[in-house]
Design a protein around this motif. Structure first.
Motif, mmCIF file in Angstrom:
data_model
loop_
_atom_site.group_PDB
_atom_site.id
_atom_site.type_symbol
_atom_site.label_atom_id
_atom_site.label_comp_id
_atom_site.label_asym_id
_atom_site.label_seq_id
_atom_site.Cartn_x
_atom_site.Cartn_y
_atom_site.Cartn_z
ATOM 1 N N ALA A 265 3.898 -5.117 10.885
ATOM 2 C CA ALA A 265 2.920 -4.208 10.047
ATOM 3 C C ALA A 265 3.165 -4.745 8.647
ATOM 4 N N GLU A 266 4.251 -5.092 8.056
ATOM 5 C CA GLU A 266 4.596 -5.250 6.667
ATOM 6 C C GLU A 266 3.730 -6.571 6.445
ATOM 7 N N ARG A 267 3.668 -7.583 7.299
ATOM 8 C CA ARG A 267 2.849 -8.972 7.202
ATOM 9 C C ARG A 267 1.275 -8.670 7.016
ATOM 10 N N ILE A 268 1.031 -7.746 8.080
ATOM 11 C CA ILE A 268 -0.386 -7.364 7.939
ATOM 12 C C ILE A 268 -0.883 -6.786 6.711
ATOM 13 N N LEU A 269 -0.128 -5.628 6.240
ATOM 14 C CA LEU A 269 -0.488 -5.020 5.153
ATOM 15 C C LEU A 269 -0.461 -5.951 3.752
ATOM 16 N N GLU A 270 0.654 -6.775 3.802
ATOM 17 C CA GLU A 270 0.678 -7.808 2.449
ATOM 18 C C GLU A 270 -0.653 -8.713 2.589
ATOM 19 N N ARG A 271 -0.878 -8.978 3.796
ATOM 20 C CA ARG A 271 -2.124 -9.869 3.904
ATOM 21 C C ARG A 271 -3.438 -9.261 3.631
#
Length: 516
Positions: A265-271
């Motif tokens: 989730a953190e990776r996707i939200l950062e992207r």
């Protein structure tokens, strides 16, 4: 009671076609159960588990028809299935197509070098090899096939990422690419909103609601339900997000999933923050604060995701979230629940769409009604016997628990309809909550069989019936036609799945207050 089996050597048909034939012959009078499948080891096990033959001799290239029922009815079912298969093969259109059709992905690419998407719908044991072939040829993949291991999924998606391609799936049932509906997609207008979804019916709900609000879809990309697991890492969702960020026709992006692994989730939200466009995120069941970030609008429900996206597209203020029952609906629900007997206390949800089942459990739980389920959300109990509801119960009839040896209820809603009727006849049921899902591949008249069952059910001391219809006016089934038919039969039809769940919770609360 007879069980009859017929095997066709070296005759391949895709799974959707076979499910449609299964649905057709399963409705014949006197047929108790029917299944038309390819003879893979997994399918033969499912036939045995369903009581349709424990010693079927077939290879993965063979097509198997298995039916149980009255002997004459079984003979008629075999005849009709054989006729459908023969007509398909013998039609002039099929002969012309087959005479010219390439026999491999490589030949297809040689014939049309512009081809860049392969839709793969073969048994899971063979799907991975076909996906790898397509990726090696430079083609994106929509993998309709299921029963692919997480390790295999990770391998093909890693390969796709290296080649700057996307794998939608495994078990990707819905997508819309360049205006072309694929799998169980709906007919929606083109427009400026792009969607990436790890849920087929979730993607359908959002795209249909966007269409109903007068906006349109640029692309709708499925990822398969396992994509956001920690082991996979959200590879396909990240690719889809990047592709929509670069697409000049996409002005707003929507991401849909059940709660991902935290690191994913953190990776996707950062992207998403780097997309350069407004992004609406609906991770069903996740706290809004976990999704909130610059450039990201969190949405608690599928309908909120659609409505927020349309508002952002139009530069309008965000509408209020769907969080309560409107006063005029409150009055209607109170009127319909007044006649309920004192024993009728429980919510019974019967769903064809897995995401609708999931979202309804979340909303009912938030309203204070924890429900058992065959696919429970966090905090709800696993249903001990999937065929027997106890207390508040919300089931996903499209889960493997119910579809082994049977067509999916979106294709053939018979089993779902029977469950709805059974819940109605249970003297403890206060409200029956269910969905109707329209679109390509779905039943041509999904309300018809249910209405026939309702007509035979007692009219007095009936529970409140609440439904929502996922679809559009342009769908083959015509949304308003299905809604009108349900309302004529006494069903309350909500505007979306979330609203239907809130209505069901309100009926249960009114009943509890009335008989406290």
């Amino acid at each position: 009671m007879a069980t009859k089996i017929e095997t066709f050597k070296n005759l391949y048909q895709d799974s959707v076609s076979l499910m449609q034939i299964s649905a057709q012959i399963g409705k014949l009078p006197g047929v108790e159960q029917a299944s038309v499948v390819m003879g893979t080891p997994a399918n033969l096990v499912q036939l045995a588990d369903a009581g349709l033959g424990a010693d079927v001799q077939a290879s993965p290239n063979d097509l198997v028809i298995a039916v149980r029922g009255d002997e004459a009815a079984c003979d008629e079912a075999l005849r009709l299935a054989s006729e459908r298969l023969s007509a398909r093969a013998a039609s002039p259109e099929a002969q012309t197509t087959e005479a010219l059709a390439p026999t491999s992905l490589a030949m297809a690419c040689e014939e049309d070098a512009a081809s860049n998407l392969a839709l793969i719908s073969v048994p899971g044991d063979y799907a991975v090899a076909e996906a790898i072939k397509a990726l090696q040829l430079g083609m994106n993949v929509m993998l309709f096939s299921d029963n692919v291991s997480m390790a295999q999924e990770k391998a093909i998606k890693t390969l796709a990422r290296e080649k700057r391609l996307i794998v939608m799936g495994p078990d990707c049932g819905t997508a819309i690419v360049n205006g072309m509906p694929l799998g169980f997609a709906n007919v929606v207008r083109r427009g400026g909103i792009g969607v990436v979804g790890a849920s087929g019916t979730g993607l359908q709900e959002v795209t249909c609601r966007i269409d109903q609000l007068g906006a349109g879809i640029s692309q709708a990309l499925g990822t398969g339900g396992h994509d956001l697991h920690e082991e996979i890492g959200g590879i396909s969702m990240q690719f889809g997000l990047d592709a929509l960020a670069e697409d000049p026709d996409t002005r707003v992006i929507v991401l849909i999933s059940k709660p991902p692994a935290r690191a994913v989730a953190e990776r996707i939200l950062e992207r998403a923050q780097k997309a350069g466009k407004p992004v609406v995120v609906n991770f069903l069941g996740a706290a809004e604060d976990e999704m909130r970030a610059p450039g990201i609008t969190p949405a608690a429900t599928l309908v909120d995701a659609a409505q927020f996206a349309v508002a952002l597209l139009n530069g309008a203020p965000l509408p209020a979230t769907l969080a309560r029952v409107e006063p005029h609906d409150e009055a209607t629900l109170a009127t319909h629940s007044e006649a309920l007997g004192a024993r009728r206390r429980f919510i019974r949800g019967v769903f064809a769409g897995g995401t609708f089942c999931y979202e309804s459990q979340l909303l009912c739980r938030d309203e204070g009604f924890e429900a058992s389920s065959n696919t429970p959300v966090k905090g709800n109990a696993k249903l001990a016997d999937i065929w027997a509801s106890r207390g508040h119960t919300i089931v996903d009839m499209g889960d493997d628990d119910f579809t082994r040896g049977r067509p999916h209820p979106m294709i053939d809603p018979t089993l779902r309809d029977e469950r709805v009727r059974a819940e109605m006849l249970d003297p403890e049921t206060a409200v029956v909550l269910f969905d109707l899902v329209l679109g390509y591949g779905a039943a041509s008249e999904p309300a018809q069989g249910l209405i026939a069952l309702l007509a035979r059910a007692p009219r007095d001391d009936r529970p409140v019936l609440i439904a929502h219809v996922c679809g559009t006016q342009a769908d083959p089934q015509v949304r308003n036609r299905q809604i009108d038919a349900l309302r004529e039969a006494g069903v309350l039809v909500a505007g979306c799945n979330a609203e239907a769940a809130l209505w069901a919770s309100r009926v249960a609360r009114l009943q509890a207050q009335r008989h406290a």
